[in-house]
Design a protein around this motif. Structure first.
Motif, PDB file in Angstrom:
ATOM      1  N   GLY A  26       4.134   2.957  -8.658  1.00 22.69           N
ATOM      2  CA  GLY A  26       2.923   2.736  -7.888  1.00 22.69           C
ATOM      3  C   GLY A  26       2.273   1.390  -8.094  1.00 22.69           C
ATOM      4  O   GLY A  26       1.161   1.162  -7.615  1.00 22.69           O
ATOM      5  N   THR A  27       2.950   0.465  -8.786  1.00 22.08           N
ATOM      6  CA  THR A  27       2.368  -0.851  -9.049  1.00 22.08           C
ATOM      7  C   THR A  27       2.620  -1.809  -7.892  1.00 22.08           C
ATOM      8  O   THR A  27       3.440  -1.552  -7.011  1.00 22.08           O
ATOM      9  CB  THR A  27       2.941  -1.444 -10.342  1.00 22.08           C
ATOM     10  N   VAL A  28       1.904  -2.935  -7.913  1.00 17.86           N
ATOM     11  CA  VAL A  28       2.041  -3.976  -6.905  1.00 17.86           C
ATOM     12  C   VAL A  28       2.438  -5.267  -7.609  1.00 17.86           C
ATOM     13  O   VAL A  28       1.814  -5.631  -8.612  1.00 17.86           O
ATOM     14  CB  VAL A  28       0.714  -4.190  -6.142  1.00 17.86           C
ATOM     15  N   GLN A 110      11.310   1.423  -5.473  1.00 15.66           N
ATOM     16  CA  GLN A 110      10.010   1.750  -4.899  1.00 15.66           C
ATOM     17  C   GLN A 110       9.469   0.517  -4.171  1.00 15.66           C
ATOM     18  O   GLN A 110       9.888  -0.615  -4.428  1.00 15.66           O
ATOM     19  CB  GLN A 110       9.031   2.202  -5.978  1.00 15.66           C
ATOM     20  N   HIS A 111       8.510   0.743  -3.273  1.00 18.80           N
ATOM     21  CA  HIS A 111       8.012  -0.325  -2.417  1.00 18.80           C
ATOM     22  C   HIS A 111       6.496  -0.258  -2.289  1.00 18.80           C
ATOM     23  O   HIS A 111       5.872   0.770  -2.556  1.00 18.80           O
ATOM     24  CB  HIS A 111       8.632  -0.222  -1.017  1.00 18.80           C
ATOM     25  N   VAL A 112       5.932  -1.378  -1.862  1.00 22.51           N
ATOM     26  CA  VAL A 112       4.537  -1.461  -1.446  1.00 22.51           C
ATOM     27  C   VAL A 112       4.543  -1.691   0.061  1.00 22.51           C
ATOM     28  O   VAL A 112       5.316  -2.502   0.568  1.00 22.51           O
ATOM     29  CB  VAL A 112       3.798  -2.612  -2.144  1.00 22.51           C
ATOM     30  N   ASP A 114       1.942  -2.281   3.462  1.00 19.04           N
ATOM     31  CA  ASP A 114       0.613  -2.499   4.041  1.00 19.04           C
ATOM     32  C   ASP A 114       0.652  -2.208   5.529  1.00 19.04           C
ATOM     33  O   ASP A 114       1.634  -2.531   6.219  1.00 19.04           O
ATOM     34  CB  ASP A 114       0.166  -3.955   3.853  1.00 19.04           C
ATOM     35  N   ARG A 123      -3.159   0.296   2.226  1.00 17.64           N
ATOM     36  CA  ARG A 123      -1.995  -0.029   1.400  1.00 17.64           C
ATOM     37  C   ARG A 123      -1.398   1.255   0.836  1.00 17.64           C
ATOM     38  O   ARG A 123      -2.111   2.134   0.370  1.00 17.64           O
ATOM     39  CB  ARG A 123      -2.385  -0.971   0.257  1.00 17.64           C
ATOM     40  N   TYR A 124      -0.087   1.323   0.899  1.00 16.98           N
ATOM     41  CA  TYR A 124       0.655   2.434   0.321  1.00 16.98           C
ATOM     42  C   TYR A 124       1.445   1.915  -0.881  1.00 16.98           C
ATOM     43  O   TYR A 124       2.119   0.889  -0.798  1.00 16.98           O
ATOM     44  CB  TYR A 124       1.620   3.025   1.344  1.00 16.98           C
ATOM     45  N   THR A 125       1.375   2.625  -1.981  1.00 18.59           N
ATOM     46  CA  THR A 125       2.111   2.242  -3.183  1.00 18.59           C
ATOM     47  C   THR A 125       3.048   3.373  -3.592  1.00 18.59           C
ATOM     48  O   THR A 125       2.842   4.543  -3.249  1.00 18.59           O
ATOM     49  CB  THR A 125       1.153   1.917  -4.336  1.00 18.59           C
ATOM     50  N   ALA A 152       5.319   8.444  -0.527  1.00 15.49           N
ATOM     51  CA  ALA A 152       4.533   7.475  -1.287  1.00 15.49           C
ATOM     52  C   ALA A 152       3.677   8.182  -2.326  1.00 15.49           C
ATOM     53  O   ALA A 152       3.422   9.388  -2.235  1.00 15.49           O
ATOM     54  CB  ALA A 152       3.652   6.633  -0.366  1.00 15.49           C
ATOM     55  N   GLU A 158      -7.433  -1.220   2.082  1.00 15.76           N
ATOM     56  CA  GLU A 158      -7.153  -2.553   1.554  1.00 15.76           C
ATOM     57  C   GLU A 158      -7.865  -3.578   2.431  1.00 15.76           C
ATOM     58  O   GLU A 158      -7.336  -4.066   3.435  1.00 15.76           O
ATOM     59  CB  GLU A 158      -5.636  -2.808   1.543  1.00 15.76           C
TER      60      GLU A 158
END
Length: 344
Positions: A26-28, A110-112, A114, A123-125, A152, A158
Protein backbone atom coordinates in the motif's frame (compact mmCIF):
# COMPACT_ATOMS: atom_id res chain seq x y z
CA UNK A 1 -24.36 27.34 -17.54
CA UNK A 2 -27.72 25.77 -18.39
CA UNK A 3 -28.90 22.99 -16.14
CA UNK A 4 -27.11 21.25 -13.28
CA UNK A 5 -23.32 21.10 -13.31
CA UNK A 6 -21.69 17.76 -14.08
CA UNK A 7 -18.14 17.03 -15.15
CA UNK A 8 -17.76 15.42 -18.57
CA UNK A 9 -16.55 11.88 -19.10
CA UNK A 10 -13.38 13.15 -20.77
CA UNK A 11 -12.28 14.54 -17.42
CA UNK A 12 -12.01 11.09 -15.88
CA UNK A 13 -8.42 10.12 -16.57
CA UNK A 14 -6.13 7.39 -15.26
CA UNK A 15 -2.47 7.00 -14.41
CA UNK A 16 -0.61 4.08 -12.86
CA UNK A 17 2.80 3.34 -11.44
CA UNK A 18 4.35 0.10 -10.21
CA UNK A 19 5.72 -0.74 -6.76
CA UNK A 20 7.85 -3.80 -6.11
CA UNK A 21 5.96 -6.51 -4.28
CA UNK A 22 8.60 -6.64 -1.56
CA UNK A 23 7.89 -2.98 -0.70
CA UNK A 24 5.54 -2.23 2.17
CA UNK A 25 2.03 -3.04 1.00
CA UNK A 26 0.00 0.00 0.00
CA UNK A 27 2.98 2.37 -0.18
CA UNK A 28 3.68 5.05 -2.79
CA UNK A 29 7.14 5.52 -4.36
CA UNK A 30 8.96 8.75 -3.58
CA UNK A 31 9.20 9.62 -7.28
CA UNK A 32 6.59 7.56 -9.13
CA UNK A 33 7.25 6.76 -12.79
CA UNK A 34 3.69 7.30 -13.98
CA UNK A 35 2.22 5.56 -17.02
CA UNK A 36 -0.89 7.31 -18.36
CA UNK A 37 -3.53 4.89 -19.64
CA UNK A 38 -6.82 6.05 -21.21
CA UNK A 39 -9.84 4.03 -20.15
CA UNK A 40 -12.16 2.54 -22.76
CA UNK A 41 -15.67 3.96 -22.52
CA UNK A 42 -16.81 3.87 -18.91
CA UNK A 43 -14.04 1.41 -18.19
CA UNK A 44 -13.13 2.57 -14.69
CA UNK A 45 -14.77 0.00 -12.45
CA UNK A 46 -12.30 0.11 -9.56
CA UNK A 47 -14.14 1.82 -6.72
CA UNK A 48 -14.44 1.54 -2.96
CA UNK A 49 -17.54 0.19 -1.28
CA UNK A 50 -18.22 -0.02 2.45
CA UNK A 51 -20.17 -3.19 3.31
CA UNK A 52 -21.72 -2.62 6.74
CA UNK A 53 -21.75 -5.26 9.44
CA UNK A 54 -25.20 -5.83 10.92
CA UNK A 55 -25.05 -8.03 14.03
CA UNK A 56 -27.66 -10.77 14.01
CA UNK A 57 -28.84 -10.19 17.57
CA UNK A 58 -32.14 -9.97 19.42
CA UNK A 59 -31.60 -6.33 20.39
CA UNK A 60 -34.34 -3.96 19.21
CA UNK A 61 -37.44 -4.67 17.20
CA UNK A 62 -37.97 -5.40 13.53
CA UNK A 63 -36.07 -2.28 12.41
CA UNK A 64 -32.30 -2.39 11.92
CA UNK A 65 -30.61 -0.24 14.51
CA UNK A 66 -26.91 -0.77 13.83
CA UNK A 67 -24.89 -1.10 10.61
CA UNK A 68 -21.21 -0.81 11.51
CA UNK A 69 -18.87 1.02 9.13
CA UNK A 70 -15.72 -1.04 9.62
CA UNK A 71 -14.01 -1.80 6.30
CA UNK A 72 -13.53 -0.80 2.69
CA UNK A 73 -13.71 -3.24 -0.20
CA UNK A 74 -11.85 -1.84 -3.20
CA UNK A 75 -12.32 -3.98 -6.28
CA UNK A 76 -13.40 -3.57 -9.89
CA UNK A 77 -12.52 -3.92 -13.54
CA UNK A 78 -10.48 -1.51 -15.63
CA UNK A 79 -10.90 -1.66 -19.42
CA UNK A 80 -8.71 -0.14 -22.09
CA UNK A 81 -7.06 -0.86 -25.44
CA UNK A 82 -3.54 -2.06 -26.21
CA UNK A 83 -1.82 1.27 -26.80
CA UNK A 84 1.88 0.98 -27.67
CA UNK A 85 3.00 3.13 -24.73
CA UNK A 86 1.16 1.09 -22.09
CA UNK A 87 0.75 -2.41 -23.56
CA UNK A 88 3.88 -3.81 -21.88
CA UNK A 89 2.89 -2.21 -18.58
CA UNK A 90 -0.59 -3.74 -18.66
CA UNK A 91 0.74 -7.20 -19.48
CA UNK A 92 3.30 -6.89 -16.69
CA UNK A 93 0.58 -5.93 -14.22
CA UNK A 94 -0.95 -9.39 -14.48
CA UNK A 95 1.96 -11.53 -15.64
CA UNK A 96 5.26 -10.20 -14.26
CA UNK A 97 6.49 -11.78 -11.06
CA UNK A 98 9.11 -10.41 -8.70
CA UNK A 99 12.40 -12.25 -9.19
CA UNK A 100 13.12 -14.21 -6.02
CA UNK A 101 14.76 -17.52 -5.26
CA UNK A 102 12.38 -20.32 -6.17
CA UNK A 103 9.10 -20.26 -8.05
CA UNK A 104 7.11 -20.64 -4.83
CA UNK A 105 7.95 -17.08 -3.73
CA UNK A 106 7.47 -15.14 -6.97
CA UNK A 107 4.68 -12.69 -6.20
CA UNK A 108 2.90 -10.27 -8.54
CA UNK A 109 3.59 -6.53 -8.33
CA UNK A 110 1.48 -4.00 -6.47
CA UNK A 111 0.62 -0.64 -8.02
CA UNK A 112 -0.51 2.89 -7.29
CA UNK A 113 -3.37 4.19 -9.40
CA UNK A 114 -4.67 7.76 -9.65
CA UNK A 115 -7.98 8.80 -11.14
CA UNK A 116 -8.66 12.43 -11.86
CA UNK A 117 -12.11 13.93 -12.01
CA UNK A 118 -12.77 17.47 -10.81
CA UNK A 119 -15.31 16.51 -8.13
CA UNK A 120 -13.39 13.69 -6.45
CA UNK A 121 -9.75 13.14 -7.53
CA UNK A 122 -8.62 9.94 -5.86
CA UNK A 123 -5.71 7.57 -5.31
CA UNK A 124 -5.74 3.80 -5.02
CA UNK A 125 -2.89 2.01 -3.26
CA UNK A 126 -1.98 -1.66 -3.04
CA UNK A 127 -3.52 -2.33 -6.47
CA UNK A 128 -2.95 -5.82 -7.88
CA UNK A 129 -4.29 -7.56 -10.98
CA UNK A 130 -6.28 -10.65 -10.07
CA UNK A 131 -7.37 -11.31 -13.66
CA UNK A 132 -6.48 -10.24 -17.18
CA UNK A 133 -8.51 -10.71 -20.33
CA UNK A 134 -7.20 -9.82 -23.78
CA UNK A 135 -9.93 -10.18 -26.36
CA UNK A 136 -9.52 -9.55 -30.06
CA UNK A 137 -12.16 -9.60 -32.76
CA UNK A 138 -11.76 -9.65 -36.50
CA UNK A 139 -15.29 -8.47 -37.09
CA UNK A 140 -16.94 -5.10 -36.55
CA UNK A 141 -14.48 -2.61 -35.05
CA UNK A 142 -11.62 -5.11 -35.11
CA UNK A 143 -10.32 -3.89 -31.76
CA UNK A 144 -8.41 -5.63 -28.98
CA UNK A 145 -9.82 -4.91 -25.54
CA UNK A 146 -7.96 -5.40 -22.29
CA UNK A 147 -9.83 -5.92 -19.03
CA UNK A 148 -7.99 -6.07 -15.70
CA UNK A 149 -9.79 -7.35 -12.63
CA UNK A 150 -8.20 -5.24 -9.87
CA UNK A 151 -8.06 -5.53 -6.09
CA UNK A 152 -6.76 -2.60 -4.03
CA UNK A 153 -6.04 -1.98 -0.37
CA UNK A 154 -7.37 1.56 -0.11
CA UNK A 155 -9.08 4.45 -1.88
CA UNK A 156 -8.54 8.02 -0.69
CA UNK A 157 -9.13 11.53 -2.00
CA UNK A 158 -6.00 13.03 -3.57
CA UNK A 159 -6.29 16.80 -3.90
CA UNK A 160 -2.81 17.17 -5.40
CA UNK A 161 -4.03 15.88 -8.78
CA UNK A 162 -4.53 18.53 -11.44
CA UNK A 163 -6.38 18.50 -14.72
CA UNK A 164 -3.56 20.37 -16.46
CA UNK A 165 -1.02 17.64 -15.61
CA UNK A 166 -3.25 14.90 -16.98
CA UNK A 167 -4.21 16.76 -20.13
CA UNK A 168 -0.58 17.54 -20.98
CA UNK A 169 0.37 13.88 -20.50
CA UNK A 170 -2.54 12.58 -22.55
CA UNK A 171 -1.79 14.98 -25.39
CA UNK A 172 1.60 13.26 -25.76
CA UNK A 173 0.23 9.69 -25.96
CA UNK A 174 0.19 7.50 -29.06
CA UNK A 175 -3.57 7.39 -29.74
CA UNK A 176 -3.61 4.48 -32.23
CA UNK A 177 -3.75 1.10 -30.44
CA UNK A 178 -2.71 -2.30 -31.74
CA UNK A 179 -5.62 -3.77 -33.71
CA UNK A 180 -6.71 -7.22 -34.85
CA UNK A 181 -6.00 -6.13 -38.40
CA UNK A 182 -2.39 -5.40 -37.38
CA UNK A 183 -1.91 -9.01 -36.26
CA UNK A 184 -0.87 -12.37 -37.60
CA UNK A 185 -2.21 -15.33 -35.63
CA UNK A 186 -0.61 -18.76 -35.81
CA UNK A 187 -1.52 -22.16 -34.43
CA UNK A 188 1.33 -24.67 -34.50
CA UNK A 189 3.31 -22.00 -36.43
CA UNK A 190 0.73 -22.08 -39.27
CA UNK A 191 -0.83 -18.72 -40.19
CA UNK A 192 -4.61 -18.77 -39.69
CA UNK A 193 -6.81 -16.09 -41.22
CA UNK A 194 -10.32 -17.24 -40.29
CA UNK A 195 -10.28 -16.44 -36.56
CA UNK A 196 -13.30 -14.27 -35.82
CA UNK A 197 -12.55 -13.91 -32.11
CA UNK A 198 -9.78 -14.86 -29.70
CA UNK A 199 -9.35 -14.34 -25.99
CA UNK A 200 -6.50 -14.95 -23.55
CA UNK A 201 -7.64 -15.21 -19.94
CA UNK A 202 -5.28 -15.04 -16.97
CA UNK A 203 -6.28 -15.74 -13.37
CA UNK A 204 -3.75 -15.09 -10.59
CA UNK A 205 -5.99 -16.45 -7.81
CA UNK A 206 -5.04 -13.52 -5.58
CA UNK A 207 -5.34 -14.26 -1.89
CA UNK A 208 -6.47 -11.52 0.49
CA UNK A 209 -4.99 -11.04 3.92
CA UNK A 210 -7.06 -10.49 7.07
CA UNK A 211 -8.49 -7.10 7.97
CA UNK A 212 -6.22 -4.78 9.96
CA UNK A 213 -6.88 -1.49 11.72
CA UNK A 214 -6.17 1.85 10.06
CA UNK A 215 -5.76 5.21 11.79
CA UNK A 216 -9.06 6.37 10.31
CA UNK A 217 -10.85 3.63 12.17
CA UNK A 218 -11.76 1.62 9.08
CA UNK A 219 -9.93 -1.63 8.45
CA UNK A 220 -8.23 -2.74 5.24
CA UNK A 221 -6.78 -6.04 4.06
CA UNK A 222 -3.27 -6.62 5.43
CA UNK A 223 -1.81 -7.93 2.17
CA UNK A 224 -2.53 -9.64 -1.13
CA UNK A 225 -0.60 -12.51 -2.63
CA UNK A 226 -0.61 -13.91 -6.15
CA UNK A 227 -0.91 -17.69 -6.18
CA UNK A 228 -0.75 -20.33 -8.90
CA UNK A 229 -2.05 -18.84 -12.11
CA UNK A 230 -4.18 -20.30 -14.87
CA UNK A 231 -4.06 -19.15 -18.48
CA UNK A 232 -6.59 -20.20 -21.11
CA UNK A 233 -7.07 -19.43 -24.79
CA UNK A 234 -10.44 -19.35 -26.58
CA UNK A 235 -10.85 -19.14 -30.34
CA UNK A 236 -13.81 -18.89 -32.69
CA UNK A 237 -13.05 -19.82 -36.29
CA UNK A 238 -14.40 -21.71 -39.28
CA UNK A 239 -14.58 -25.47 -38.81
CA UNK A 240 -12.38 -26.38 -41.75
CA UNK A 241 -10.12 -29.04 -40.27
CA UNK A 242 -10.10 -31.74 -37.61
CA UNK A 243 -6.96 -30.44 -35.85
CA UNK A 244 -8.64 -29.37 -32.63
CA UNK A 245 -11.03 -32.33 -32.53
CA UNK A 246 -8.11 -34.69 -33.00
CA UNK A 247 -6.13 -32.92 -30.24
CA UNK A 248 -9.06 -33.43 -27.86
CA UNK A 249 -9.20 -37.14 -28.64
CA UNK A 250 -5.43 -37.72 -28.72
CA UNK A 251 -4.31 -35.43 -25.90
CA UNK A 252 -1.98 -33.55 -28.26
CA UNK A 253 -0.52 -30.13 -27.46
CA UNK A 254 -0.45 -27.01 -29.61
CA UNK A 255 1.18 -23.59 -29.78
CA UNK A 256 -0.35 -20.17 -30.39
CA UNK A 257 1.23 -16.86 -31.32
CA UNK A 258 -0.14 -13.39 -31.99
CA UNK A 259 2.24 -10.88 -33.58
CA UNK A 260 1.28 -7.25 -34.15
CA UNK A 261 2.78 -4.68 -36.50
CA UNK A 262 1.62 -1.17 -35.63
CA UNK A 263 1.33 1.45 -38.43
CA UNK A 264 3.95 3.57 -36.61
CA UNK A 265 6.47 0.70 -36.63
CA UNK A 266 5.86 -0.68 -33.13
CA UNK A 267 5.84 -4.44 -32.61
CA UNK A 268 4.15 -6.67 -30.05
CA UNK A 269 4.06 -10.43 -29.67
CA UNK A 270 2.33 -12.90 -27.37
CA UNK A 271 3.22 -16.58 -27.49
CA UNK A 272 1.68 -19.56 -25.70
CA UNK A 273 4.21 -22.36 -26.19
CA UNK A 274 2.37 -25.41 -24.78
CA UNK A 275 -1.42 -25.64 -25.01
CA UNK A 276 -3.61 -28.52 -23.89
CA UNK A 277 -6.85 -28.64 -25.89
CA UNK A 278 -9.71 -29.30 -23.48
CA UNK A 279 -12.73 -28.96 -25.76
CA UNK A 280 -13.83 -27.73 -29.16
CA UNK A 281 -17.50 -26.94 -29.52
CA UNK A 282 -18.85 -27.26 -33.06
CA UNK A 283 -21.61 -25.09 -34.53
CA UNK A 284 -23.24 -26.63 -37.59
CA UNK A 285 -26.19 -24.26 -37.94
CA UNK A 286 -27.48 -24.85 -41.52
CA UNK A 287 -28.01 -21.15 -42.25
CA UNK A 288 -24.35 -20.21 -41.75
CA UNK A 289 -20.84 -21.52 -42.18
CA UNK A 290 -19.78 -24.23 -39.76
CA UNK A 291 -17.67 -22.90 -36.90
CA UNK A 292 -15.73 -24.30 -33.98
CA UNK A 293 -14.75 -22.80 -30.64
CA UNK A 294 -11.74 -24.58 -29.14
CA UNK A 295 -10.72 -23.90 -25.56
CA UNK A 296 -7.13 -24.50 -24.51
CA UNK A 297 -5.18 -24.40 -21.26
CA UNK A 298 -1.66 -22.92 -21.30
CA UNK A 299 0.88 -25.09 -19.50
CA UNK A 300 4.57 -24.74 -18.72
CA UNK A 301 6.52 -25.90 -21.76
CA UNK A 302 8.38 -29.13 -20.93
CA UNK A 303 12.08 -29.78 -21.25
CA UNK A 304 13.34 -29.72 -24.82
CA UNK A 305 10.50 -27.58 -26.14
CA UNK A 306 10.73 -23.99 -27.34
CA UNK A 307 10.53 -21.57 -24.40
CA UNK A 308 11.08 -24.39 -21.95
CA UNK A 309 9.69 -23.61 -18.51
CA UNK A 310 7.37 -20.82 -19.75
CA UNK A 311 3.58 -20.76 -19.99
CA UNK A 312 3.39 -17.39 -21.77
CA UNK A 313 6.03 -15.25 -23.49
CA UNK A 314 5.38 -11.64 -24.51
CA UNK A 315 7.12 -8.40 -25.32
CA UNK A 316 6.58 -4.99 -26.86
CA UNK A 317 9.12 -3.09 -28.91
CA UNK A 318 8.54 0.63 -29.41
CA UNK A 319 10.08 1.55 -32.70
CA UNK A 320 12.57 4.34 -33.25
CA UNK A 321 12.39 5.72 -36.74
CA UNK A 322 9.74 3.23 -37.78
CA UNK A 323 11.72 0.01 -37.40
CA UNK A 324 11.65 -2.77 -34.82
CA UNK A 325 14.52 -4.45 -33.01
CA UNK A 326 12.51 -7.22 -31.41
CA UNK A 327 13.17 -10.58 -33.04
CA UNK A 328 9.89 -12.24 -34.12
CA UNK A 329 9.04 -15.51 -32.44
CA UNK A 330 10.46 -18.57 -34.13
CA UNK A 331 9.99 -22.30 -33.74
CA UNK A 332 13.65 -22.92 -33.00
CA UNK A 333 14.99 -23.62 -29.55
CA UNK A 334 17.43 -20.70 -29.79
CA UNK A 335 17.01 -17.87 -27.30
CA UNK A 336 14.83 -15.06 -28.59
CA UNK A 337 16.30 -11.55 -28.56
CA UNK A 338 14.09 -9.11 -26.66
CA UNK A 339 14.20 -5.57 -25.39
CA UNK A 340 12.65 -6.30 -22.01
CA UNK A 341 14.09 -4.35 -19.09
CA UNK A 342 14.60 -5.96 -15.71
CA UNK A 343 11.83 -5.47 -13.18
CA UNK A 344 12.75 -3.18 -10.27
Amino acid sequence: MPGVRSHGGWRRMQRFCRVAAHSAYGTVPGAPAWVYIPRLGDGQGLKASAPRYVPDTEIGGFRERVAIHHRLTVEGEFRTLLYPGSAQFLLDMALARVATVGDDYQDIYQHVMDEYNPEDPRRYTGVVADTLRIEGTGEGDGEIQVALGLIARDEAKEDSLSEATFEAAYDALEVVPFMHGHAELRVNTILITDVERWAINVTNNVGRGPLTRQAAGVSAIAFTHGNKRQITLDLTELHNSDDFDAAVRDGAHMTFSAEFWHPAGHYMAIFLPWLAVEESDNDGTPSQQAKESPRMRALEAPEGQDYEGQDIVYDVDLATGGTTTFAPFTTTAAATTTTTTAAP
